[in-house]
Design a protein around this motif. Structure first.
Motif, PDB file in Angstrom:
ATOM      1  N   UNK A   3     -15.403  22.877 -42.878  1.00  0.00           N
ATOM      2  CA  UNK A   3     -15.085  23.534 -41.601  1.00  0.00           C
ATOM      3  C   UNK A   3     -13.722  23.804 -42.019  1.00  0.00           C
ATOM      4  N   UNK A   4     -13.385  25.618 -41.738  1.00  0.00           N
ATOM      5  CA  UNK A   4     -11.860  25.663 -41.732  1.00  0.00           C
ATOM      6  C   UNK A   4     -11.819  26.958 -40.983  1.00  0.00           C
ATOM      7  N   UNK A   5     -10.847  26.746 -40.285  1.00  0.00           N
ATOM      8  CA  UNK A   5     -10.577  28.403 -38.985  1.00  0.00           C
ATOM      9  C   UNK A   5      -9.207  28.433 -39.103  1.00  0.00           C
ATOM     10  N   UNK A   6      -8.998  29.206 -38.888  1.00  0.00           N
ATOM     11  CA  UNK A   6      -8.081  30.423 -38.501  1.00  0.00           C
ATOM     12  C   UNK A   6      -7.928  30.309 -36.585  1.00  0.00           C
ATOM     13  N   UNK A   7      -6.473  29.983 -35.719  1.00  0.00           N
ATOM     14  CA  UNK A   7      -7.436  30.190 -33.919  1.00  0.00           C
ATOM     15  C   UNK A   7      -5.701  30.904 -34.262  1.00  0.00           C
ATOM     16  N   UNK A   8      -5.198  32.081 -33.627  1.00  0.00           N
ATOM     17  CA  UNK A   8      -4.412  33.036 -33.880  1.00  0.00           C
ATOM     18  C   UNK A   8      -4.728  33.080 -32.177  1.00  0.00           C
ATOM     19  N   UNK A   9      -3.289  32.675 -31.353  1.00  0.00           N
ATOM     20  CA  UNK A   9      -2.790  32.738 -30.144  1.00  0.00           C
ATOM     21  C   UNK A   9      -2.343  34.622 -29.868  1.00  0.00           C
ATOM     22  N   UNK A  10      -2.939  35.697 -29.270  1.00  0.00           N
ATOM     23  CA  UNK A  10      -2.533  36.753 -29.173  1.00  0.00           C
ATOM     24  C   UNK A  10      -2.037  37.388 -28.187  1.00  0.00           C
TER      25      UNK A  10
END
Length: 177
Positions: A3-10
């Motif tokens: 599993x691979x994901x990107x989590x961006x704090x905006x």
């Protein structure tokens, strides 16, 4: 299963997106992918990679800073093509030129002599031992986000879910799982 994901704090909170790592060949490629996923180049982006029940890795990219990496089990990750992306020479404490010397065949067989199969097994075992069992990297990678070094090192089952929950991003991460 990976599993691979990107989590961006905006400014509006955490945004998650799943990602395909087939075209990623290096940590630099992965950091660039993370930067491209963010709407603002100064956002913090976390890349989560997990091999079920084996290991997980976190890459943190803050703007143009060098990526920071944590891998829960280096030996398990070393057996994975995605793990190899994270396990750089610098992370493992090796000189970048070490691999070049290891690749050379300087045991006297370069003139066409047969190499003893026991010697080949020994050299493979030696390189496997160079990768430590257990965590490597920056264990304080999430300290400022509310997850201490100690907490990170104790995570095992559903580590990425636990991290996302602590960040207040569990729901957005689940949308891409």
């Amino acid at each position: 299963m990976y599993f691979a994901a990107l989590l961006a704090r905006t400014e509006d909170g955490w945004e998650a997106s799943d990602t395909e790592l087939d075209d990623v060949e290096s940590l630099s490629d992965l950091a660039e992918l993370a930067r491209e996923s963010s709407g603002d180049e100064d956002d913090t982006v976390l890349v989560f990679i997990e091999q079920e029940d084996s290991w997980f890795g976190i890459v943190r990219v803050d703007g143009e800073d060098d990526p920071r990496v944590y891998v829960s089990d280096a030996a398990a990750a070393a057996r994975s093509s995605y793990g190899e992306i994270l396990l750089t020479d610098e992370l493992l404490g090796r000189d970048p030129g070490d691999d070049d010397l290891d690749a050379l065949d300087l045991d006297g067989t370069e003139d066409g002599e047969d190499e003893d199969s026991d010697d080949a097994a020994d050299s493979d075992g030696a390189s496997a031992e160079a990768v430590p069992h257990g965590p490597v990297g920056e264990s304080g990678i999430l300290d400022d986000l509310g997850i201490s070094e100690k907490e990170l090192k104790t995570l095992s089952d559903d580590a990425l879910g636990v991290i996302a929950e602590a960040l207040g991003a569990a729901e957005v991460l689940e949308t891409v799982r």
